[in-house]
Design an enzyme around this catalytic site. Structure first.
Site, mmCIF file in Angstrom:
data_model
loop_
_atom_site.group_PDB
_atom_site.id
_atom_site.type_symbol
_atom_site.label_atom_id
_atom_site.label_comp_id
_atom_site.label_asym_id
_atom_site.label_seq_id
_atom_site.Cartn_x
_atom_site.Cartn_y
_atom_site.Cartn_z
ATOM 1 N N ILE A 17 0.819 -1.219 0.000
ATOM 2 C CA ILE A 17 0.000 0.000 0.000
ATOM 3 C C ILE A 17 0.856 1.275 0.000
ATOM 4 O O ILE A 17 0.393 2.321 -0.467
ATOM 5 C CB ILE A 17 -1.003 -0.022 1.182
ATOM 6 C CG1 ILE A 17 -2.184 0.911 0.913
ATOM 7 C CG2 ILE A 17 -0.319 0.299 2.502
ATOM 8 C CD1 ILE A 17 -3.372 0.692 1.834
ATOM 9 N N GLY A 38 3.805 -4.404 10.956
ATOM 10 C CA GLY A 38 2.914 -4.608 9.820
ATOM 11 C C GLY A 38 2.816 -3.398 8.922
ATOM 12 O O GLY A 38 3.793 -2.680 8.685
ATOM 13 N N ASP A 40 1.427 -0.590 9.435
ATOM 14 C CA ASP A 40 1.677 0.638 10.183
ATOM 15 C C ASP A 40 3.162 1.029 10.106
ATOM 16 O O ASP A 40 3.516 2.171 9.750
ATOM 17 C CB ASP A 40 1.253 0.390 11.642
ATOM 18 C CG ASP A 40 1.123 1.649 12.469
ATOM 19 O OD1 ASP A 40 1.231 2.747 11.913
ATOM 20 O OD2 ASP A 40 0.906 1.521 13.698
ATOM 21 N N SER A 127 -6.978 -5.234 10.587
ATOM 22 C CA SER A 127 -7.088 -6.209 11.704
ATOM 23 C C SER A 127 -6.689 -7.647 11.381
ATOM 24 O O SER A 127 -6.658 -8.479 12.289
ATOM 25 C CB SER A 127 -8.498 -6.241 12.314
ATOM 26 O OG SER A 127 -8.687 -5.177 13.217
ATOM 27 N N THR A 128 -6.411 -7.967 10.118
ATOM 28 C CA THR A 128 -6.188 -9.393 9.809
ATOM 29 C C THR A 128 -4.726 -9.833 9.906
ATOM 30 O O THR A 128 -4.399 -10.954 9.517
ATOM 31 C CB THR A 128 -6.759 -9.768 8.421
ATOM 32 O OG1 THR A 128 -5.997 -9.111 7.408
ATOM 33 C CG2 THR A 128 -8.209 -9.397 8.295
HETATM 34 P P1 ADP Z 1 -3.496 -5.203 12.184
HETATM 35 O O1 ADP Z 1 -2.691 -4.882 13.421
HETATM 36 O O2 ADP Z 1 -4.686 -4.278 12.018
HETATM 37 O O3 ADP Z 1 -3.843 -6.652 12.103
HETATM 38 P P2 ADP Z 1 -1.307 -5.554 10.269
HETATM 39 O O4 ADP Z 1 -0.483 -4.493 9.638
HETATM 40 O O5 ADP Z 1 -0.617 -6.495 11.205
HETATM 41 O O6 ADP Z 1 -2.542 -4.801 10.964
HETATM 42 O O7 ADP Z 1 -1.996 -6.424 9.142
HETATM 43 C C1 ADP Z 1 -3.086 -6.009 8.356
HETATM 44 C C2 ADP Z 1 -2.891 -6.539 6.942
HETATM 45 O O8 ADP Z 1 -1.960 -5.699 6.257
HETATM 46 C C3 ADP Z 1 -2.325 -7.960 6.857
HETATM 47 O O9 ADP Z 1 -2.991 -8.646 5.804
HETATM 48 C C4 ADP Z 1 -0.859 -7.709 6.480
HETATM 49 O O10 ADP Z 1 -0.313 -8.805 5.767
HETATM 50 C C5 ADP Z 1 -1.024 -6.513 5.588
HETATM 51 N N1 ADP Z 1 0.166 -5.699 5.301
HETATM 52 C C6 ADP Z 1 1.357 -5.646 5.955
HETATM 53 N N2 ADP Z 1 2.193 -4.769 5.338
HETATM 54 C C7 ADP Z 1 1.512 -4.263 4.276
HETATM 55 C C8 ADP Z 1 1.813 -3.336 3.227
HETATM 56 N N3 ADP Z 1 2.989 -2.732 3.159
HETATM 57 N N4 ADP Z 1 0.850 -3.070 2.301
HETATM 58 C C9 ADP Z 1 -0.362 -3.664 2.358
HETATM 59 N N5 ADP Z 1 -0.717 -4.540 3.314
HETATM 60 C C10 ADP Z 1 0.209 -4.850 4.246
#
Ligand code: ADP
Length: 178
Positions: A17, A38, A40, A127-128
Site C-alpha cells: 500500500i 505490519g 503501520d 485487523s487481519t
Molecule cells: P493489524 O494490526 O490491524 O492486524 P497488520 O499491519 O498487522 O494490521 O496487518 C493487516 C494486513 O496488512 C495484513 O494482511 C498484512 O499482511 C497486511 N500488510 C502488511 N504490510 C503491508 C503493506 N505494506 N501493504 C499492504 N498490506 C500490508
C-alpha cells in the site's frame, strides 16, 4: 480485479500500500498512533517523520485513537497525499464487538475522506495481521461496509475504493466476496 458499484470503482490489488498513488491510503494503526509493526510500520517508514510528528500532535490533544475511529495526517513522502489512520479491533474470538468495530473503521475512514474531498481511497486488510481477525470473516465486513456506505451516501465524492492486499490468501478471500 475491479467492479463498478453505484458509480464508484472498487478494485482489489495484490501489493504494497505504500506504493499506491491514491488521494488517501488507510493505515491499520494502533490506538497510541505511535507506529508499530505490519502495514503501520511500513507506512511510517515510507512516509517519513511528517506522519509521526502529526500523529504525536493528535495523540497529545485527543489521547490517541480508540478502536473503530479514524484520524488523518499528511502523507509525507508517500505517493498519496493523505494517510487516514484507523484502529481495528483485536480479534479475541468474537463477542467483543469486533465486527461492529471493524465495520466502523471503514465507515469512519470514508466519512473522513468525504470531509476532505478525497476521491480515491485505498485500504489494507484492517485487523487481519497482528490483530488476528480471520480474513474469511473480515473480508465480507470490509467489502459490504464499503458498499453500504456508498449506497447510503449517494452524494459521496469517493469515486475509487481500493483494497491493497499483501498476500494471495487475503486477496482470494476478498475476491470471493467482491
Ligand atoms: P493489524 O494490526 O490491524 O492486524 P497488520 O499491519 O498487522 O494490521 O496487518 C493487516 C494486513 O496488512 C495484513 O494482511 C498484512 O499482511 C497486511 N500488510 C502488511 N504490510 C503491508 C503493506 N505494506 N501493504 C499492504 N498490506 C500490508
Amino acid at each position: 480485479m475491479k467492479i463498478k458499484y453505484k458509480n464508484t470503482d472498487i478494485y482489489l490489488l495484490l501489493g504494497n500500500i505504500t506504493e499506491i498513488k491514491a488521494d488517501a491510503i488507510v493505515n491499520a494503526a494502533n490506538s497510541s498512533l505511535m507506529g508499530g509493526g505490519g502495514v503501520d510500520g511500513a507506512i511510517h517508514r515510507a512516509g517519513g517523520s511528517v506522519i509521526h510528528e502529526q500523529c504525536i500532535k493528535i495523540a497529545k490533544t485527543s489521547g490517541g485513537c480508540p478502536a473503530g475511529e479514524a484520524v488523518i495526517t499528511d502523507g509525507g513522502s508517500l505517493p498519496s497525499k493523505y494517510v487516514i489512520h484507523t484502529v481495528g479491533p483485536v480479534y479475541r474470538g468474537s463477542g467483543n464487538n469486533e465486527a461492529e468495530l471493524l465495520s466502523l473503521c471503514y465507515i469512519n475512514s470514508m466519512t473522513l475522506a468525504d470531509s476532505r474531498d478525497i476521491r480515491h481511497i485505498a485500504f489494507p486488510s484492517i485487523s487481519t495481521g497482528i490483530y488476528s481477525y480471520p480474513v474469511s470473516l473480515a473480508a465480507p465486513i470490509a467489502v459490504n461496509t464499503v458498499k453500504d456506505y456508498l449506497s447510503s451516501h449517494p452524494d459521496s465524492g469517493i469515486s475509487t475504493v481500493g483494497f491493497i492486499l499483501f498476500d494471495n490468501k487475503t486477496y482470494s478471500e476478498y475476491e470471493k466476496i467482491l
